[in-house]
Scaffold this motif. Structure first.
Motif, PDB file in Angstrom:
ATOM      1  N   ALA A 161      -3.065   8.768  -5.795  1.00 21.94           N
ATOM      2  CA  ALA A 161      -2.586   8.441  -4.325  1.00 21.94           C
ATOM      3  C   ALA A 161      -3.405   9.107  -3.374  1.00 21.94           C
ATOM      4  CB  ALA A 161      -1.353   9.274  -4.432  1.00 21.94           C
ATOM      5  N   LEU A 162      -4.030  10.274  -3.474  1.00 21.94           N
ATOM      6  CA  LEU A 162      -5.010  10.620  -2.310  1.00 21.94           C
ATOM      7  C   LEU A 162      -6.278   9.866  -2.224  1.00 21.94           C
ATOM      8  CD1 LEU A 162      -4.848  14.572  -3.285  1.00 21.94           C
ATOM      9  CD2 LEU A 162      -3.453  13.383  -1.519  1.00 21.94           C
ATOM     10  N   ASP A 200       5.064   9.483  -9.911  1.00 24.12           N
ATOM     11  CA  ASP A 200       4.625   9.578 -11.231  1.00 24.12           C
ATOM     12  C   ASP A 200       3.977  10.401 -11.403  1.00 24.12           C
ATOM     13  OD1 ASP A 200       6.272   7.158 -11.675  1.00 24.12           O
ATOM     14  OD2 ASP A 200       4.349   5.664 -11.511  1.00 24.12           O
ATOM     15  N   GLY A 201       3.464  11.335 -10.584  1.00 25.48           N
ATOM     16  CA  GLY A 201       2.591  12.569 -10.691  1.00 25.48           C
ATOM     17  C   GLY A 201       1.043  12.173 -10.670  1.00 25.48           C
ATOM     18  N   ARG A 202       0.871  11.137 -10.386  1.00 27.38           N
ATOM     19  CA  ARG A 202      -0.634  10.705 -10.293  1.00 27.38           C
ATOM     20  C   ARG A 202      -1.179  11.028  -8.749  1.00 27.38           C
ATOM     21  NH1 ARG A 202      -0.565   5.431 -10.720  1.00 27.38           N
ATOM     22  NH2 ARG A 202       1.643   5.186 -10.617  1.00 27.38           N
ATOM     23  N   PRO A 231       3.681  10.347   3.676  1.00 31.71           N
ATOM     24  CA  PRO A 231       3.779  10.276   2.194  1.00 31.71           C
ATOM     25  C   PRO A 231       4.633  11.320   1.636  1.00 31.71           C
ATOM     26  CG  PRO A 231       1.605  11.079   3.135  1.00 31.71           C
ATOM     27  CD  PRO A 231       2.264  10.869   4.203  1.00 31.71           C
ATOM     28  N   PRO A 232       4.975  11.026   0.439  1.00 31.76           N
ATOM     29  CA  PRO A 232       6.102  12.100  -0.100  1.00 31.76           C
ATOM     30  C   PRO A 232       4.986  13.211  -0.723  1.00 31.76           C
ATOM     31  CG  PRO A 232       5.864  10.096  -1.428  1.00 31.76           C
ATOM     32  CD  PRO A 232       5.076   9.724  -0.294  1.00 31.76           C
ATOM     33  N   PRO A 233       5.643  14.390  -1.226  1.00 35.26           N
ATOM     34  CA  PRO A 233       6.880  14.649  -1.095  1.00 35.26           C
ATOM     35  C   PRO A 233       7.355  15.165   0.398  1.00 35.26           C
ATOM     36  CG  PRO A 233       5.552  16.503  -1.849  1.00 35.26           C
ATOM     37  CD  PRO A 233       4.609  15.292  -1.802  1.00 35.26           C
ATOM     38  N   HIS A 234       8.516  14.868   0.622  1.00 37.34           N
ATOM     39  CA  HIS A 234       9.312  15.189   2.021  1.00 37.34           C
ATOM     40  C   HIS A 234       9.772  16.601   1.847  1.00 37.34           C
ATOM     41  CE1 HIS A 234       8.271  11.264   3.499  1.00 37.34           C
ATOM     42  NE2 HIS A 234       8.734  10.681   2.175  1.00 37.34           N
ATOM     43  N   VAL A 235       9.379  17.524   2.501  1.00 33.51           N
ATOM     44  CA  VAL A 235       9.636  19.023   2.347  1.00 33.51           C
ATOM     45  C   VAL A 235      11.117  19.274   2.616  1.00 33.51           C
ATOM     46  CG1 VAL A 235       7.265  19.753   2.499  1.00 33.51           C
ATOM     47  CG2 VAL A 235       8.705  19.993   4.745  1.00 33.51           C
ATOM     48  N   ALA A 236      11.710  18.417   3.349  1.00 35.07           N
ATOM     49  CA  ALA A 236      13.144  18.702   3.765  1.00 35.07           C
ATOM     50  C   ALA A 236      13.983  18.269   2.535  1.00 35.07           C
ATOM     51  CB  ALA A 236      13.471  18.025   5.203  1.00 35.07           C
ATOM     52  N   LEU A 237      13.623  17.353   1.889  1.00 37.30           N
ATOM     53  CA  LEU A 237      14.370  16.804   0.771  1.00 37.30           C
ATOM     54  C   LEU A 237      14.224  17.660  -0.416  1.00 37.30           C
ATOM     55  CD1 LEU A 237      13.575  13.045   0.987  1.00 37.30           C
ATOM     56  CD2 LEU A 237      15.423  14.408   1.965  1.00 37.30           C
ATOM     57  N   THR A 238      15.389  18.042  -1.173  1.00 37.33           N
ATOM     58  CA  THR A 238      15.258  18.686  -2.487  1.00 37.33           C
ATOM     59  C   THR A 238      15.356  17.779  -3.471  1.00 37.33           C
ATOM     60  OG1 THR A 238      17.883  18.786  -2.356  1.00 37.33           O
ATOM     61  CG2 THR A 238      16.695  20.790  -1.315  1.00 37.33           C
ATOM     62  N   ASN A 239      15.128  18.412  -4.581  1.00 38.96           N
ATOM     63  CA  ASN A 239      15.027  17.706  -6.245  1.00 38.96           C
ATOM     64  C   ASN A 239      14.021  16.413  -6.194  1.00 38.96           C
ATOM     65  OD1 ASN A 239      17.119  19.524  -7.067  1.00 38.96           O
ATOM     66  ND2 ASN A 239      18.791  18.247  -6.220  1.00 38.96           N
ATOM     67  N   GLN A 240      13.025  16.784  -5.486  1.00 36.10           N
ATOM     68  CA  GLN A 240      12.029  15.823  -5.883  1.00 36.10           C
ATOM     69  C   GLN A 240      11.268  15.995  -6.898  1.00 36.10           C
ATOM     70  OE1 GLN A 240      10.342  14.069  -1.759  1.00 36.10           O
ATOM     71  NE2 GLN A 240      10.885  16.155  -1.358  1.00 36.10           N
ATOM     72  N   LYS A 241      10.421  14.681  -7.427  1.00 32.55           N
ATOM     73  CA  LYS A 241       9.958  14.884  -8.758  1.00 32.55           C
ATOM     74  C   LYS A 241       8.562  16.031  -8.663  1.00 32.55           C
ATOM     75  CE  LYS A 241      11.288  10.534 -10.497  1.00 32.55           C
ATOM     76  NZ  LYS A 241      10.928   9.183 -11.022  1.00 32.55           N
ATOM     77  N   VAL A 242       8.018  15.677  -7.457  1.00 34.77           N
ATOM     78  CA  VAL A 242       6.722  16.510  -7.019  1.00 34.77           C
ATOM     79  C   VAL A 242       6.947  17.487  -6.005  1.00 34.77           C
ATOM     80  CG1 VAL A 242       4.213  16.243  -6.549  1.00 34.77           C
ATOM     81  CG2 VAL A 242       5.562  14.532  -7.955  1.00 34.77           C
ATOM     82  N   ASP A 243       6.378  18.593  -5.969  1.00 36.44           N
ATOM     83  CA  ASP A 243       6.388  19.603  -5.129  1.00 36.44           C
ATOM     84  C   ASP A 243       5.227  19.641  -4.248  1.00 36.44           C
ATOM     85  OD1 ASP A 243       8.252  22.005  -4.136  1.00 36.44           O
ATOM     86  OD2 ASP A 243       6.437  22.997  -4.138  1.00 36.44           O
ATOM     87  N   ILE A 244       5.423  20.009  -2.874  1.00 34.56           N
ATOM     88  CA  ILE A 244       4.422  20.263  -1.909  1.00 34.56           C
ATOM     89  C   ILE A 244       3.082  20.872  -2.543  1.00 34.56           C
ATOM     90  CG2 ILE A 244       5.134  21.969  -0.403  1.00 34.56           C
ATOM     91  CD1 ILE A 244       3.025  19.106   0.646  1.00 34.56           C
ATOM     92  N   LEU A 284       0.687  -1.097  -0.102  1.00 34.14           N
ATOM     93  CA  LEU A 284       0.000   0.087   0.121  1.00 34.14           C
ATOM     94  C   LEU A 284       0.868   1.307   0.136  1.00 34.14           C
ATOM     95  CD1 LEU A 284      -2.965   0.992  -0.048  1.00 34.14           C
ATOM     96  CD2 LEU A 284      -2.786   0.697   2.526  1.00 34.14           C
ATOM     97  N   ARG A 285       2.001   1.035   0.801  1.00 36.79           N
ATOM     98  CA  ARG A 285       2.754   2.385   0.896  1.00 36.79           C
ATOM     99  C   ARG A 285       3.489   2.610  -0.223  1.00 36.79           C
ATOM    100  NH1 ARG A 285       8.043   2.695   4.510  1.00 36.79           N
ATOM    101  NH2 ARG A 285       9.445   4.248   3.636  1.00 36.79           N
ATOM    102  N   GLY A 286       3.787   1.616  -0.916  1.00 36.69           N
ATOM    103  CA  GLY A 286       4.345   1.414  -2.198  1.00 36.69           C
ATOM    104  C   GLY A 286       3.499   2.042  -3.422  1.00 36.69           C
ATOM    105  N   LYS A 287       2.313   1.779  -3.339  1.00 38.87           N
ATOM    106  CA  LYS A 287       1.572   2.024  -4.449  1.00 38.87           C
ATOM    107  C   LYS A 287       1.356   3.695  -4.239  1.00 38.87           C
ATOM    108  CE  LYS A 287      -1.086  -2.167  -5.106  1.00 38.87           C
ATOM    109  NZ  LYS A 287      -2.539  -2.605  -4.683  1.00 38.87           N
ATOM    110  N   VAL A 288       1.235   4.171  -2.948  1.00 37.81           N
ATOM    111  CA  VAL A 288       0.965   5.613  -2.702  1.00 37.81           C
ATOM    112  C   VAL A 288       2.198   6.217  -3.263  1.00 37.81           C
ATOM    113  CG1 VAL A 288       0.615   7.555  -1.069  1.00 37.81           C
ATOM    114  CG2 VAL A 288      -0.807   5.430  -0.917  1.00 37.81           C
ATOM    115  N   GLU A 289       3.258   5.860  -2.853  1.00 34.81           N
ATOM    116  CA  GLU A 289       4.544   6.492  -3.023  1.00 34.81           C
ATOM    117  C   GLU A 289       5.077   6.560  -4.617  1.00 34.81           C
ATOM    118  OE1 GLU A 289       7.491   4.580  -0.582  1.00 34.81           O
ATOM    119  OE2 GLU A 289       7.045   5.961   0.997  1.00 34.81           O
TER     120      GLU A 289
END
Length: 181
Positions: free
Chosen positions: A17-18, A11-13, A35-48, A1-6
């Motif tokens: 995920a929600l 993938d921008g879906r 769940p991602p995105p993790h705001v402390a990390l940079t260079n993520q595919k999806v922004d908060i 389940l976690r993997g499906k959400v992440e």
């Protein structure tokens, strides 16, 4: 389940995920997982901000919304501060969200960081030298107008009378009961 959400978020879906998270309870996910995105990390595919736009449009379960609003609020003081003024495109992404969130969701009177965000937004709204688009000006104005009024603190300068007094602390009475033997 976690993997499906992440995977869906990566993938921008985001809406998928929600919906997947909303169809379950928090206990269905690993403990301490966020769940991602993790705001402390940079260079993520999806922004908060991308996720928050979908959260505001899709109306997920309250627990899912709360996770993302909290995450957004953690990112906000880093994005808009006295030390960092974002470019207008980035600023707009935050303003579009703030204009749709109830002020009490993000402007916590107890948090100096959020008070600073409000102060920076007030300053931006009154800055006539910045060349903002009409949309940015309208959003800034609406957000600032929705903020609680700042208390007027009038501090009168101390006047020197030439007299000096010392505060003398009176000895406190001992209120303890003494036992008699």
């Amino acid at each position: 389940l976690r993997g499906k959400v992440e995977g869906a978020i990566s993938d921008g879906r985001i809406a998928e995920a929600l919906h997947l998270m909303s169809a379950h309870q928090p206990g269905d996910f690993p403990p301490h997982w966020t769940p991602p995105p993790h705001v402390a990390l940079t260079n993520q595919k999806v922004d908060i901000t991308d996720v928050m736009q979908v959260v505001l449009n899709e109306h997920p379960a309250a627990w899912v919304r709360d996770i993302y609003v909290e995450s957004f609020c953690r990112k906000l003081p880093d994005a808009i501060s006295w030390y960092r003024r974002p470019e207008e495109a980035e600023l707009l992404s935050y303003l579009r969200i703030l204009s749709r969130l109830p002020v009490e969701d993000w402007n916590d009177d107890e948090s100096w960081q959020m008070t600073n965000v409000g102060d920076v937004l007030r300053e931006m709204a009154s800055d006539k030298d910045r060349d903002f688009s009409d949309e940015t000006v309208a959003l800034l104005t609406g957000i600032v107008d929705s903020l609680p009024a700042k208390p007027n603190i009038d501090i009168a300068p101390a006047q020197d009378t030439g007299e000096h007094t010392e505060a003398v602390e009176e000895p406190k009475a001992n209120n303890r009961k003494t036992s008699q033997r």
